[in-house]
Motif scaffolding. Structure first.
Motif, PDB file in Angstrom:
ATOM      1  N   LYS A 123      19.130 -61.503   0.775  1.00  0.00           N
ATOM      2  CA  LYS A 123      18.251 -62.507   0.181  1.00  0.00           C
ATOM      3  C   LYS A 123      16.833 -62.304   0.705  1.00  0.00           C
ATOM      4  O   LYS A 123      16.595 -61.531   1.627  1.00  0.00           O
ATOM      5  CB  LYS A 123      18.738 -63.918   0.521  1.00  0.00           C
ATOM      6  N   SER A 127      14.157 -67.886   1.114  1.00  0.00           N
ATOM      7  CA  SER A 127      15.433 -68.505   0.735  1.00  0.00           C
ATOM      8  C   SER A 127      16.361 -68.637   1.936  1.00  0.00           C
ATOM      9  O   SER A 127      17.073 -69.631   2.075  1.00  0.00           O
ATOM     10  CB  SER A 127      16.114 -67.677  -0.360  1.00  0.00           C
ATOM     11  N   THR A 128      16.340 -67.645   2.814  1.00  0.00           N
ATOM     12  CA  THR A 128      17.169 -67.690   4.012  1.00  0.00           C
ATOM     13  C   THR A 128      16.751 -68.844   4.914  1.00  0.00           C
ATOM     14  O   THR A 128      17.587 -69.570   5.459  1.00  0.00           O
ATOM     15  CB  THR A 128      17.058 -66.358   4.787  1.00  0.00           C
ATOM     16  N   LEU A 130      15.166 -71.614   3.948  1.00  0.00           N
ATOM     17  CA  LEU A 130      15.529 -72.869   3.273  1.00  0.00           C
ATOM     18  C   LEU A 130      17.003 -73.193   3.483  1.00  0.00           C
ATOM     19  O   LEU A 130      17.371 -74.356   3.717  1.00  0.00           O
ATOM     20  CB  LEU A 130      15.220 -72.778   1.779  1.00  0.00           C
ATOM     21  N   ASN A 131      17.861 -72.199   3.404  1.00  0.00           N
ATOM     22  CA  ASN A 131      19.295 -72.412   3.617  1.00  0.00           C
ATOM     23  C   ASN A 131      19.571 -72.901   5.030  1.00  0.00           C
ATOM     24  O   ASN A 131      20.423 -73.774   5.249  1.00  0.00           O
ATOM     25  CB  ASN A 131      20.065 -71.118   3.341  1.00  0.00           C
ATOM     26  N   GLN A 132      18.850 -72.344   6.015  1.00  0.00           N
ATOM     27  CA  GLN A 132      19.047 -72.772   7.403  1.00  0.00           C
ATOM     28  C   GLN A 132      18.549 -74.191   7.621  1.00  0.00           C
ATOM     29  O   GLN A 132      19.155 -74.962   8.374  1.00  0.00           O
ATOM     30  CB  GLN A 132      18.338 -71.812   8.356  1.00  0.00           C
ATOM     31  N   LYS A 134      18.621 -76.589   5.476  1.00  0.00           N
ATOM     32  CA  LYS A 134      19.646 -77.455   4.906  1.00  0.00           C
ATOM     33  C   LYS A 134      20.881 -77.500   5.787  1.00  0.00           C
ATOM     34  O   LYS A 134      21.433 -78.584   6.061  1.00  0.00           O
ATOM     35  CB  LYS A 134      20.006 -76.978   3.504  1.00  0.00           C
ATOM     36  N   ALA A 135      21.323 -76.333   6.259  1.00  0.00           N
ATOM     37  CA  ALA A 135      22.544 -76.267   7.060  1.00  0.00           C
ATOM     38  C   ALA A 135      22.403 -77.000   8.380  1.00  0.00           C
ATOM     39  O   ALA A 135      23.366 -77.600   8.877  1.00  0.00           O
ATOM     40  CB  ALA A 135      22.912 -74.802   7.312  1.00  0.00           C
ATOM     41  N   CYS A 176      10.443 -76.643   0.310  1.00  0.00           N
ATOM     42  CA  CYS A 176      11.292 -77.179   1.374  1.00  0.00           C
ATOM     43  C   CYS A 176      11.533 -78.673   1.163  1.00  0.00           C
ATOM     44  O   CYS A 176      10.607 -79.421   0.838  1.00  0.00           O
ATOM     45  CB  CYS A 176      10.633 -76.928   2.734  1.00  0.00           C
TER      46      CYS A 176
END
Length: 206
Positions: A123, A127-128, A130-132, A134-135, A176
């Motif tokens: 990716k 995007s990476t 943003l995923n972190q 959220k996680a 974000c």
């Protein structure tokens, strides 16, 4: 600035950590102007498994004749409220994330600091991140930003769910879910230029 000022509620604050002066400036601003006692500070490094090296030599432990070391070995030094971390060891190379962590713990000893390394996995970097966010349920994301004329004029207007034509910081500011702050350090004593989704080119003295 909304979402940046200190509150009584402990927050998760993530700083994108890279071995460069933009990242060091963002961390300096976070430590001196955003992070408060009992917050949790996350140093996130996004790596590409195809080209990532196990260690970096941009950060060095000072010799015993040196009194202290700043967050970065480059020319960007901390502003008001910042500090330094003492050390010795004859110039032994240290992994830059560990040096950043030690500096954070010295400057903000009551703040929990931990390191997160995550692979891009094919990716893009934005995007990476943003995923972190959220996680890990991040409240504030802070990223160093290298400003240019094109970014300043066009960056905040680019959209469409793609990072094409937009730098990572601008994309994160716009997309974000939590508050994202782009930080540009303006020299040793020149203060900072900050960008969020609602505040553009906000000047803050060191």
């Amino acid at each position: 600035m909304e979402g940046v000022t200190a509150t009584a509620t402990a927050r998760k604050i993530m700083v994108v950590a890279d071995p460069g002066r933009e990242s060091a400036g963002a961390l300096q601003w976070a430590l001196s102007h955003s992070v408060v006692e009992h917050d949790e500070l996350i140093l996130l490094h996004v790596q590409n498994s195809a080209s990532w090296r196990n260690s970096f030599t941009f950060f060095r432990r000072p010799s015993q004749n040196s009194s202290n070391t700043s967050v970065s070995s480059e020319s960007s030094h901390g502003g008001g409220g910042g500090g330094s971390v003492s050390g010795g060891g004859g110039g032994v190379d240290l992994e830059f994330l560990e040096v950043m962590k030690r500096a954070c713990e010295a400057i903000q000893p009551k703040v929990r600091v931990h390191i997160e390394r995550v692979d891009m996995g094919g990716k893009d970097k934005a995007s990476t991140i943003l995923n972190q966010c959220k996680a890990l349920s991040v409240d504030v994301l802070i990223i160093g930003q290298r400003r240019s004329i094109s970014n300043a004029i066009l960056g905040c207007r680019l959209s469409g769910g793609s990072t094409k034509g937009m730098d990572t910081a601008e994309y994160l500011i716009e997309n974000c879910k939590c508050t994202c702050v782009g930080v540009q350090r303006k020299g040793q004593n020149g203060g900072y230029v900050l960008n969020t989704k609602t505040h553009r080119n906000f000047w803050l003295l060191a």
